[in-house]
Design a protein around this motif. Structure first.
Motif, PDB file in Angstrom:
ATOM      1  N   ILE A   1       0.746  -1.535   0.082  1.00  0.00           N
ATOM      2  CA  ILE A   1       0.054   0.278  -0.090  1.00  0.00           C
ATOM      3  C   ILE A   1       0.584   1.210   0.324  1.00  0.00           C
ATOM      4  O   ILE A   1       0.710   2.867  -0.466  1.00  0.00           O
ATOM      5  N   ALA A   2       2.001   1.034   0.599  1.00  0.00           N
ATOM      6  CA  ALA A   2       2.952   1.971   0.746  1.00  0.00           C
ATOM      7  C   ALA A   2       3.781   2.542  -0.368  1.00  0.00           C
ATOM      8  O   ALA A   2       3.686   3.962  -0.718  1.00  0.00           O
ATOM      9  N   ARG A   3       3.582   1.510  -1.161  1.00  0.00           N
ATOM     10  CA  ARG A   3       4.229   1.721  -3.073  1.00  0.00           C
ATOM     11  C   ARG A   3       3.239   2.650  -4.097  1.00  0.00           C
ATOM     12  O   ARG A   3       3.560   3.155  -4.779  1.00  0.00           O
ATOM     13  N   LEU A   4       1.729   2.360  -3.692  1.00  0.00           N
ATOM     14  CA  LEU A   4       1.001   3.088  -4.541  1.00  0.00           C
ATOM     15  C   LEU A   4       1.244   4.609  -4.494  1.00  0.00           C
ATOM     16  O   LEU A   4       1.087   4.929  -6.081  1.00  0.00           O
ATOM     17  N   PRO A   5       1.268   5.875  -4.134  1.00  0.00           N
ATOM     18  CA  PRO A   5       1.227   6.954  -4.277  1.00  0.00           C
ATOM     19  C   PRO A   5       2.750   6.921  -5.119  1.00  0.00           C
ATOM     20  O   PRO A   5       3.985   6.577  -4.323  1.00  0.00           O
TER      21      PRO A   5
END
Length: 330
Positions: free
Chosen positions: A156-160
């Motif tokens: 999730i942390a890599r999505l933006p």
């Protein structure tokens, strides 16, 4: 940013997303948007109160409002806005071009990864995120911390795609898949939440330190409330005086819909309370936490007007006459 009063303004119910943790059912989110006033009529109505407002625009999805950018342009001539958005709408490109970032307190960009994946919406989210960030708007990314999100926190942390804009976990609150949160988090989920929160505070550290006050919706300390959100009923609260909730047609309430109506913005009948008073409802955890703070509840009343920076300017009281003065003395 200097303002007299803050409002959580639900512009509309309509939203293009159907997140399974949303407080609104699908039939409400699918309602047709009704326009109750033009952008100039709304801006003039807020200015006629004699107050400077911080208007937190929410919904539904506020950027789906038909006159969204025109409304923001009209409001920010005198007032300040903040915004919750899923960053899916084409109106945001025009918003980035036309709206002065100095008149925007914060943009809370909701990630909603499950719905984003179902609708192939990550690309447009990142495009609008970069556009707003590069234009100088104060912005952060948040994500509702479902058990699935916490289990995949690194992914999730890599999505933006904008460096430094890591997702800030927000407490899952209320009923979700047959359990009540945040109490239903297990210990592994709570630890994953704490790790996400620490990383977010580190990533946004300089940005937060440079702000004069926390964001309108401030999830950066949500890990303090993993065992449950505190009760506020009975605590002295500035809701009704320093904060109100506004519904799409302009009706104003202290906070929850079970509180007494304080008039209507568009009809010019809004009257703020003169002083803080005990909480008699339950509304949004973030606003409850903010407006029970001492900096909002410690002001004294003198001659019907709050001491210090005036919440109700004398010319406003005089213009609306004796009826308002009687309300203010209650």
């Amino acid at each position: 940013m200097d303002y007299d009063i803050e409002a959580d303004w639900q512009l509309l119910n309509t939203c293009n997303y159907r997140c399974d943790y949303c407080f609104f059912p699908g039939e409400v989110l699918g309602e047709k948007t009704v326009l109750y006033g033009t952008p100039d009529e709304w801006a003039d109505a807020f200015s006629a109160t004699g107050l400077t407002w911080q208007l937190h625009l929410t919904g539904g999805e506020p950027s789906a409002y038909p006159d969204f950018v025109d409304l923001c342009a009209a409001l920010t001539r005198r007032h300040v806005i903040s915004l919750n958005s899923n960053l899916t709408q084409t109106s945001l490109a025009d918003f980035a071009r036309r709206i002065d970032p100095a008149r925007v307190s914060v943009i809370n960009a909701g990630l909603h990864p499950d719905e984003r994946a179902r609708r192939r919406g990550l690309e447009v989210f990142n495009r609008n995120l970069a556009l707003l960030h590069d234009a100088g708007f104060p912005i952060f990314v948040s994500v509702v911390a479902t058990p699935d999100v916490l289990a995949a926190a690194d992914d999730i942390a890599r999505l933006p795609s904008v460096p430094g804009l890591v997702p800030v976990p927000k407490l899952l609150r209320g009923s979700y898949r047959g359990q009540h949160y945040p109490e239903a988090y297990d210990e592994a989920e709570r630890e994953a939440f704490r790790v996400m929160s620490r990383k977010a505070r580190s990533a946004y550290g300089a940005w937060r330190a440079a702000r004069s006050e926390p964001p309108t919706i401030d999830p950066f300390a949500d890990d303090d409330f993993l065992a449950g959100t505190p009760p506020f009923r009975g605590k002295t609260c500035a809701a009704g005086s320093r904060f109100v909730r506004i519904e799409p047609q302009g009706d104003v309430f202290r906070c929850g819909s079970d509180t007494a109506q304080q008039g209507n913005i568009l009809t010019g009948t809004f009257a703020p309370h003169a002083r803080p008073s005990p909480c008699n409802s339950g509304y949004c955890f973030y606003f409850c936490r903010k407006y029970t703070g001492a900096e909002y509840t410690s002001r004294q009343v003198a001659t019907g007007v709050l001491a210090g920076p005036s919440l109700v300017p004398p010319h406003f009281v005089k213009r609306l006459g004796g009826a308002l003065q009687r309300v203010l003395r209650r």
